[in-house]
Design a protein around this motif. Structure first.
Motif, PDB file in Angstrom:
ATOM      1  N   SER A 201       0.829  -1.213   0.000  1.00 17.80           N
ATOM      2  CA  SER A 201       0.000   0.000   0.000  1.00 17.80           C
ATOM      3  C   SER A 201       0.861   1.259   0.000  1.00 17.80           C
ATOM      4  N   GLY A 202       0.224   2.357  -0.304  1.00 17.20           N
ATOM      5  CA  GLY A 202       0.916   3.644  -0.255  1.00 17.20           C
ATOM      6  C   GLY A 202       1.326   3.991   1.168  1.00 17.20           C
ATOM      7  N   THR A 203       0.423   3.724   2.098  1.00 23.05           N
ATOM      8  CA  THR A 203       0.702   4.015   3.509  1.00 23.05           C
ATOM      9  C   THR A 203       1.996   3.336   3.936  1.00 23.05           C
TER      10      THR A 203
ATOM     11  N   TYR B  66      -1.595  14.495   1.902  1.00 20.16           N
ATOM     12  CA  TYR B  66      -2.027  13.235   2.519  1.00 20.16           C
ATOM     13  C   TYR B  66      -0.980  12.164   2.243  1.00 20.16           C
ATOM     14  N   HIS B  67      -0.676  11.371   3.259  1.00 17.73           N
ATOM     15  CA  HIS B  67       0.367  10.358   3.068  1.00 17.73           C
ATOM     16  C   HIS B  67      -0.029   9.001   3.639  1.00 17.73           C
ATOM     17  N   GLY B  68      -1.318   8.740   3.753  1.00 19.84           N
ATOM     18  CA  GLY B  68      -1.744   7.428   4.207  1.00 19.84           C
ATOM     19  C   GLY B  68      -2.442   7.463   5.543  1.00 19.84           C
TER      20      GLY B  68
ATOM     21  N   ASN C 226      -4.022  15.992  -3.123  1.00 19.39           N
ATOM     22  CA  ASN C 226      -4.907  15.865  -1.949  1.00 19.39           C
ATOM     23  C   ASN C 226      -5.299  17.200  -1.333  1.00 19.39           C
TER      24      ASN C 226
ATOM     25  N   ASP D 256       6.270  11.976  -2.249  1.00 27.26           N
ATOM     26  CA  ASP D 256       5.236  10.956  -2.201  1.00 27.26           C
ATOM     27  C   ASP D 256       4.497  11.010  -3.534  1.00 27.26           C
TER      28      ASP D 256
ATOM     29  N   ILE E  52       2.574   8.648  -4.766  1.00 23.32           N
ATOM     30  CA  ILE E  52       1.551   7.594  -4.792  1.00 23.32           C
ATOM     31  C   ILE E  52       0.457   7.947  -5.815  1.00 23.32           C
ATOM     32  N   ILE E  53       0.069   9.200  -5.890  1.00 21.32           N
ATOM     33  CA  ILE E  53      -0.916   9.589  -6.913  1.00 21.32           C
ATOM     34  C   ILE E  53      -0.223   9.957  -8.223  1.00 21.32           C
TER      35      ILE E  53
ATOM     36  N   LYS F 297      -0.690   3.127  -6.120  1.00 22.79           N
ATOM     37  CA  LYS F 297      -1.910   3.309  -6.929  1.00 22.79           C
ATOM     38  C   LYS F 297      -1.742   2.863  -8.388  1.00 22.79           C
TER      39      LYS F 297
HETATM   40  N1  PMP Z   1       0.170   9.084  -0.354  1.00 25.13           N
HETATM   41  C1  PMP Z   1      -0.676   9.745  -1.152  1.00 25.13           C
HETATM   42  C2  PMP Z   1      -0.197  10.984  -1.848  1.00 25.13           C
HETATM   43  C3  PMP Z   1      -1.983   9.284  -1.341  1.00 25.13           C
HETATM   44  O1  PMP Z   1      -2.829   9.992  -2.089  1.00 25.13           O
HETATM   45  C4  PMP Z   1      -2.375   8.098  -0.682  1.00 25.13           C
HETATM   46  C5  PMP Z   1      -3.769   7.531  -0.857  1.00 25.13           C
HETATM   47  N2  PMP Z   1      -4.759   8.425  -1.153  1.00 25.13           N
HETATM   48  C6  PMP Z   1      -1.456   7.447   0.133  1.00 25.13           C
HETATM   49  C7  PMP Z   1      -0.188   7.948   0.268  1.00 25.13           C
HETATM   50  C8  PMP Z   1      -1.824   6.195   0.861  1.00 25.13           C
HETATM   51  O2  PMP Z   1      -1.959   5.137  -0.044  1.00 25.13           O
HETATM   52  P1  PMP Z   1      -2.829   3.859   0.338  1.00 25.13           P
HETATM   53  O3  PMP Z   1      -4.240   4.309   0.442  1.00 25.13           O
HETATM   54  O4  PMP Z   1      -2.568   2.889  -0.776  1.00 25.13           O
HETATM   55  O5  PMP Z   1      -2.303   3.354   1.645  1.00 25.13           O
END
Ligand code: PMP
Length: 456
Positions: free
Chosen positions: A120-122, A148-150, A224, A252, A254-255, A280
């Protein structure tokens, strides 16, 4: 569907959604979607940008599973690669696709000299933070309002206190930090929070606190926080300040990774962080894979066992195959980003037209393949700078649009996928005007004295 309106008959879908609450708390798998008021439409099948609900209605999926789904629904080529891989090998530790994939990622992603996979991103962000602490020997990190970072205790919620001399994140009513079950003060003990895109603020806090800061963590394009682009020179300055103070810069992505380019948005923006996280859309959107990538000397803290990283499914064959498939599909179709952007720009302009037709302000911002809308007449420049009323109107727009078969992502996002075509734009055009008429009615009932920000 009735004859004089595009409002969908959702009887079966609503019944199913109501029933699912018995066994699925909140009718959803996370707390950002369902609520007593919000309706999460259950779907039975999908193709391209379209998904069909339990009543058989066709919807336009601009949600794309929080931006993850970049390959589109039921993408035959993607599916085929995954099926072939499942038939070849199910679950082992290391296998014959990894080297090829890692070499490809190193080639594309500027900050990637070495790579570790996770799910996961988190998880990727937490591991990036641990790596930064291990490498620098310092305990805390700095993050930014609206990013946002999880969903871990040390990164979720909080807002800028308004005082750079006291940059611990502040709790406020209705905040994610204002929820139970969190270990006390984790966020405040581990992190500082300041406004983003403000060089002076960053410089000041690093001057004061860098001795305890291991990493500066940010979304390089802040989706976010409202779809905000970095100011000219800001990312360069952030990197320079980090290097001056022996602090690691973590992007980060992730997006933004893959969704905005195979090398992440760092490649487009021309600033290479020390560590970055991908997730993602990285694996296409159907299969969870995230990654921590970074400079060799930092990543070698894993090789030498100085920093711990673990996870049963890390680097699982299906996941690796899905990342490889995603890169392959995009490599074979290098114009896909421009093509998707073309459809997205048409959608944005129709959306604005539909809002104006009912006398509502609307802006669409961010990047074409990950856009964010706000019901106000000027772009959001600071995530702390738009009002709760505007945010509420945006939620109403999203909720009402669902009833007309247009699925936006939570926090007013609009995401593209590679299978998008002109028919998707036509479907949007057919439905958005009525959806906005209805949204306007609900907004007028909700704010009988008008929306503050619309009158200024
Ligand atoms: N970082 C960012 C920039 C995100 O947008 C998200 C999820 N929206 C996450 C981390 C966390 O990812 P995940 O939901 O897969 O844990």
């Amino acid at each position: 569907m009735s004859t004089d309106t595009h409002k969908l008959d959702l009887t079966k879908s609503k019944k199913y959604y109501k029933k699912i609450w018995d066994v699925l708390p909140g009718g959803s798998h996370y707390n950002f979607g369902g609520s007593e008021l919000a309706f999460v439409v259950p779907f039975a099948k999908g193709k391209g940008t379209n998904v069909w609900d339990l009543d058989g209605n066709k919807h336009l999926d601009l949600f794309c599973k929080f931006g993850a789904l970049i390959v589109g629904h039921n993408n035959q080529e993607y599916n085929e690669i995954l099926i072939q891989n499942m038939q070849k090998l199910t679950s082992v530790d290391t296998f014959d696709l990894e080297q090829e994939l890692c070499e490809k990622l190193v080639k594309y992603i500027p900050s990637a000299e070495k790579i570790r996979f996770s799910l996961s991103g988190t998880e990727a962000v937490q591991n990036a933070l641990r790596l930064a602490r291990g490498f620098t020997g310092k305990p805390k990190f700095l993050r930014f309002h609206g990013h946002y970072h999880g969903n871990a205790d040390n990164v979720i919620g909080g807002r800028y206190s308004g005082d750079l001399n006291r940059p611990e994140p502040e709790v406020f009513k209705g905040d994610l930090l204002d929820t139970k079950g969190r270990f006390p003060n984790t966020l405040q003990d581990q992190s500082f929070m300041i406004p983003w895109n403000d060089e002076k603020a960053l410089e000041y806090v690093l001057e004061q606190r860098a001795h305890e800061i291991a990493a500066v963590l940010m979304e390089p394009v802040c989706i976010n926080g409202g779809g905000i682009l970095p100011r000219d020179g800001y990312l360069e300055k952030a990197k320079e300040l980090c290097e001056k103070h022996h602090v690691l810069l973590i992007f980060d992505e992730i997006i933004t990774g893959v969704r905005f380019g195979l090398g992440g948005v760092q490649k487009t923006l021309g600033v290479t962080p020390h560590i970055s996280t991908f997730g993602k859309a990285f694996a296409g959107g159907a299969i969870p894979v995230s990654a921590i990538v970074g400079r060799s000397d930092i990543m070698n803290f894993y090789s030498t066992g100085k920093v711990i990283h673990a996870g049963t499914f890390n680097g699982y064959p299906l996941g690796i195959a899905a990342v490889k498939a995603t890169y392959q599909l995009i490599e074979q179709d290098p114009d896909c980003y421009d093509r998707m952007a073309g459809y997205m720009k048409q959608i944005a302009s129709l959306f604005i037209k539909a809002a104006h037709a009912v006398d509502m302000p609307l802006v669409v911002q961010g990047m074409p393949n990950g856009m964010v809308f706000h019901s106000q007449d000027h772009l959001v420049e600071r995530s702390e700078g738009y009002s709760g009323e505007v945010k509420y109107c945006d939620i109403i727009i999203r909720e009402i649009s669902k009833r007309y078969g247009i699925q936006f992502s939570p926090l007013s996002r609009i995401y593209s996928n590679m299978m998008m075509n002109q028919d998707d734009v036509s479907l949007f055009e057919e439905r958005i005007f009525e959806a906005m008429e209805n949204a306007r009615k609900i907004i007028d009932i909700t704010f009988p004295d008008g929306v503050d920000q619309w009158n200024n």
